[in-house]
Design a protein around this motif. Sequence first.
Motif, PDB file in Angstrom:
ATOM      1  N   ASN A  78      64.585  25.308  63.958  1.00 56.68           N
ATOM      2  CA  ASN A  78      65.349  25.457  62.492  1.00 56.68           C
ATOM      3  C   ASN A  78      66.006  24.402  62.072  1.00 56.68           C
ATOM      4  OD1 ASN A  78      64.966  27.820  61.035  1.00 56.68           O
ATOM      5  ND2 ASN A  78      65.868  29.055  62.821  1.00 56.68           N
ATOM      6  N   GLU A  79      66.848  23.882  62.812  1.00 52.25           N
ATOM      7  CA  GLU A  79      67.751  22.778  62.488  1.00 52.25           C
ATOM      8  C   GLU A  79      67.480  21.524  63.515  1.00 52.25           C
ATOM      9  OE1 GLU A  79      72.512  21.884  62.122  1.00 52.25           O
ATOM     10  OE2 GLU A  79      71.775  24.034  61.700  1.00 52.25           O
ATOM     11  N   GLY A  80      66.987  20.409  62.928  1.00 52.75           N
ATOM     12  CA  GLY A  80      66.577  19.472  63.811  1.00 52.75           C
ATOM     13  C   GLY A  80      65.037  19.260  64.216  1.00 52.75           C
ATOM     14  N   LYS A  81      64.641  20.355  64.592  1.00 50.41           N
ATOM     15  CA  LYS A  81      63.103  20.603  64.787  1.00 50.41           C
ATOM     16  C   LYS A  81      62.555  19.365  65.842  1.00 50.41           C
ATOM     17  CE  LYS A  81      62.725  21.223  60.588  1.00 50.41           C
ATOM     18  NZ  LYS A  81      62.256  21.353  59.143  1.00 50.41           N
ATOM     19  N   GLU A  82      63.274  19.137  66.877  1.00 49.13           N
ATOM     20  CA  GLU A  82      62.962  17.967  67.684  1.00 49.13           C
ATOM     21  C   GLU A  82      63.242  18.132  68.932  1.00 49.13           C
ATOM     22  OE1 GLU A  82      65.177  14.861  65.974  1.00 49.13           O
ATOM     23  OE2 GLU A  82      66.962  15.499  66.699  1.00 49.13           O
ATOM     24  N   ILE A  83      62.700  17.682  70.097  1.00 48.39           N
ATOM     25  CA  ILE A  83      62.759  17.655  71.103  1.00 48.39           C
ATOM     26  C   ILE A  83      64.168  16.833  71.702  1.00 48.39           C
ATOM     27  CG2 ILE A  83      62.125  17.146  73.769  1.00 48.39           C
ATOM     28  CD1 ILE A  83      59.276  18.131  72.646  1.00 48.39           C
ATOM     29  N   VAL A  84      65.094  17.336  72.170  1.00 45.02           N
ATOM     30  CA  VAL A  84      66.267  16.419  72.383  1.00 45.02           C
ATOM     31  C   VAL A  84      66.697  16.318  73.735  1.00 45.02           C
ATOM     32  CG1 VAL A  84      67.271  17.424  70.246  1.00 45.02           C
ATOM     33  CG2 VAL A  84      67.547  18.630  72.265  1.00 45.02           C
ATOM     34  N   PHE A 120      53.337  25.393  71.865  1.00 45.70           N
ATOM     35  CA  PHE A 120      54.498  25.732  71.025  1.00 45.70           C
ATOM     36  C   PHE A 120      54.070  25.283  69.603  1.00 45.70           C
ATOM     37  CE2 PHE A 120      56.165  21.721  70.371  1.00 45.70           C
ATOM     38  CZ  PHE A 120      57.155  21.564  69.355  1.00 45.70           C
ATOM     39  N   VAL A 121      53.383  24.366  69.237  1.00 51.25           N
ATOM     40  CA  VAL A 121      52.793  23.871  67.950  1.00 51.25           C
ATOM     41  C   VAL A 121      52.077  25.236  67.379  1.00 51.25           C
ATOM     42  CG1 VAL A 121      51.585  22.489  66.514  1.00 51.25           C
ATOM     43  CG2 VAL A 121      53.049  21.653  68.231  1.00 51.25           C
ATOM     44  N   LYS A 122      51.126  25.617  68.419  1.00 54.54           N
ATOM     45  CA  LYS A 122      50.178  26.610  67.759  1.00 54.54           C
ATOM     46  C   LYS A 122      50.795  27.977  67.697  1.00 54.54           C
ATOM     47  CE  LYS A 122      45.967  24.450  69.084  1.00 54.54           C
ATOM     48  NZ  LYS A 122      44.448  24.525  69.758  1.00 54.54           N
ATOM     49  N   GLN A 123      51.788  28.270  68.429  1.00 54.80           N
ATOM     50  CA  GLN A 123      52.449  29.383  68.549  1.00 54.80           C
ATOM     51  C   GLN A 123      53.890  29.058  68.374  1.00 54.80           C
ATOM     52  OE1 GLN A 123      50.598  31.386  71.994  1.00 54.80           O
ATOM     53  NE2 GLN A 123      51.404  33.285  71.207  1.00 54.80           N
ATOM     54  N   SER A 124      54.044  29.029  66.935  1.00 54.73           N
ATOM     55  CA  SER A 124      55.442  28.690  66.674  1.00 54.73           C
ATOM     56  C   SER A 124      56.461  29.648  66.984  1.00 54.73           C
ATOM     57  CB  SER A 124      55.621  28.180  65.047  1.00 54.73           C
ATOM     58  OG  SER A 124      55.325  29.655  64.480  1.00 54.73           O
ATOM     59  N   ARG A 125      56.313  30.894  67.245  1.00 50.48           N
ATOM     60  CA  ARG A 125      57.214  31.735  67.370  1.00 50.48           C
ATOM     61  C   ARG A 125      57.327  32.033  68.906  1.00 50.48           C
ATOM     62  NH1 ARG A 125      56.160  37.184  64.710  1.00 50.48           N
ATOM     63  NH2 ARG A 125      58.411  37.463  65.482  1.00 50.48           N
ATOM     64  N   LEU A 126      56.589  31.248  69.811  1.00 50.18           N
ATOM     65  CA  LEU A 126      56.839  31.699  71.347  1.00 50.18           C
ATOM     66  C   LEU A 126      58.082  30.700  71.687  1.00 50.18           C
ATOM     67  CD1 LEU A 126      55.952  32.985  73.581  1.00 50.18           C
ATOM     68  CD2 LEU A 126      54.468  31.132  73.883  1.00 50.18           C
ATOM     69  N   SER A 127      59.165  31.518  72.161  1.00 51.18           N
ATOM     70  CA  SER A 127      60.224  30.526  72.261  1.00 51.18           C
ATOM     71  C   SER A 127      60.345  29.984  73.909  1.00 51.18           C
ATOM     72  CB  SER A 127      61.604  31.466  72.542  1.00 51.18           C
ATOM     73  OG  SER A 127      61.535  32.559  73.287  1.00 51.18           O
ATOM     74  N   VAL A 128      59.383  30.222  74.832  1.00 51.66           N
ATOM     75  CA  VAL A 128      58.969  29.799  76.236  1.00 51.66           C
ATOM     76  C   VAL A 128      57.519  29.459  76.390  1.00 51.66           C
ATOM     77  CG1 VAL A 128      59.524  29.828  78.458  1.00 51.66           C
ATOM     78  CG2 VAL A 128      61.122  30.939  77.231  1.00 51.66           C
ATOM     79  N   SER A 140      65.789  26.723  71.364  1.00 49.34           N
ATOM     80  CA  SER A 140      66.934  27.211  70.932  1.00 49.34           C
ATOM     81  C   SER A 140      67.541  26.783  69.644  1.00 49.34           C
ATOM     82  CB  SER A 140      67.890  26.750  71.880  1.00 49.34           C
ATOM     83  OG  SER A 140      69.096  27.459  71.798  1.00 49.34           O
ATOM     84  N   GLU A 141      68.042  27.568  68.693  1.00 50.31           N
ATOM     85  CA  GLU A 141      68.497  27.195  67.478  1.00 50.31           C
ATOM     86  C   GLU A 141      69.701  26.596  67.601  1.00 50.31           C
ATOM     87  OE1 GLU A 141      68.650  29.976  64.330  1.00 50.31           O
ATOM     88  OE2 GLU A 141      67.116  30.955  65.207  1.00 50.31           O
ATOM     89  N   PRO A 142      70.245  25.421  67.247  1.00 49.37           N
ATOM     90  CA  PRO A 142      71.382  24.770  67.684  1.00 49.37           C
ATOM     91  C   PRO A 142      72.852  25.528  67.464  1.00 49.37           C
ATOM     92  CG  PRO A 142      69.984  23.254  66.268  1.00 49.37           C
ATOM     93  CD  PRO A 142      69.385  24.278  66.455  1.00 49.37           C
ATOM     94  N   ASP A 143      72.387  26.373  66.193  1.00 49.76           N
ATOM     95  CA  ASP A 143      73.768  27.238  65.856  1.00 49.76           C
ATOM     96  C   ASP A 143      73.764  28.227  67.031  1.00 49.76           C
ATOM     97  OD1 ASP A 143      73.984  26.292  63.554  1.00 49.76           O
ATOM     98  OD2 ASP A 143      73.065  27.518  62.259  1.00 49.76           O
ATOM     99  N   ALA A 144      72.967  28.604  67.842  1.00 47.14           N
ATOM    100  CA  ALA A 144      72.944  29.742  68.628  1.00 47.14           C
ATOM    101  C   ALA A 144      73.590  29.127  69.971  1.00 47.14           C
ATOM    102  CB  ALA A 144      71.839  30.312  68.997  1.00 47.14           C
ATOM    103  N   TYR A 145      72.732  28.022  70.497  1.00 47.15           N
ATOM    104  CA  TYR A 145      73.038  27.218  71.746  1.00 47.15           C
ATOM    105  C   TYR A 145      72.460  25.769  71.619  1.00 47.15           C
ATOM    106  CZ  TYR A 145      74.212  26.104  76.424  1.00 47.15           C
ATOM    107  OH  TYR A 145      74.473  25.582  77.524  1.00 47.15           O
ATOM    108  N   SER A 146      73.113  24.873  71.512  1.00 44.73           N
ATOM    109  CA  SER A 146      72.733  23.416  71.290  1.00 44.73           C
ATOM    110  C   SER A 146      72.694  22.687  72.613  1.00 44.73           C
ATOM    111  CB  SER A 146      73.645  22.799  70.311  1.00 44.73           C
ATOM    112  OG  SER A 146      74.978  22.501  70.898  1.00 44.73           O
TER     113      SER A 146
END
Length: 136
Positions: free
Chosen positions: A53-59, A110-118, A8-14
């Motif tokens: 995008n922003e953070g780029k980390e598992i939180v 998710f590293v190999k397929q950076s655009r896959l959201s799940v 999730s992009e933190p801007d959209a849902y953090s």
Amino acid sequence: MAYWLIKSEPDAYSFAQMQKDKKTGWTGVRNYQAANNLKAMQLSDVCFFYHSNEGKEIVGTVEVNRTYHPDPTDETGKFGMVEVKNPKAAKTPLTLAAIKDHATLKNMAFVKQSRLSVSPVSAAEAKTILKLCGLA
DNA sequence: GCCAACGTTGGC
DNA sequence: GCCAACGTTGGC
């Protein structure tokens, strides 16, 4: 018990918002591959929560509270959603850079397929992430 | 802000 | 059913 990674992009849902909400509907997935992964989720499966995008980390992690069902925000009726609950914050967030540096984790889907959201996470990867995040 | 990767759309 | 054009995602 299976493991997943959801982005999730933190801007959209953090994750901070997730912690306030306690549980949330994971809506808005509009990609078949991602939707198929949502479909495969079982109750109590664990999802790693990744800030793109922003953070780029598992939180942190969340837990599947309701399995795949139609997503009311999808007007085409093609896509579904799950519901997740019980956010647990990582003591140490795991950055993408660290993941790419790690022998076990650098091959994650998710590293190999950076655009896959799940994306799926293997048991070995999950164990490593939990440890590195201080959640083991 | 740029650009690579890649999924989706639409014409044929 | 193919494929070019286009849009979106997300890392850098």
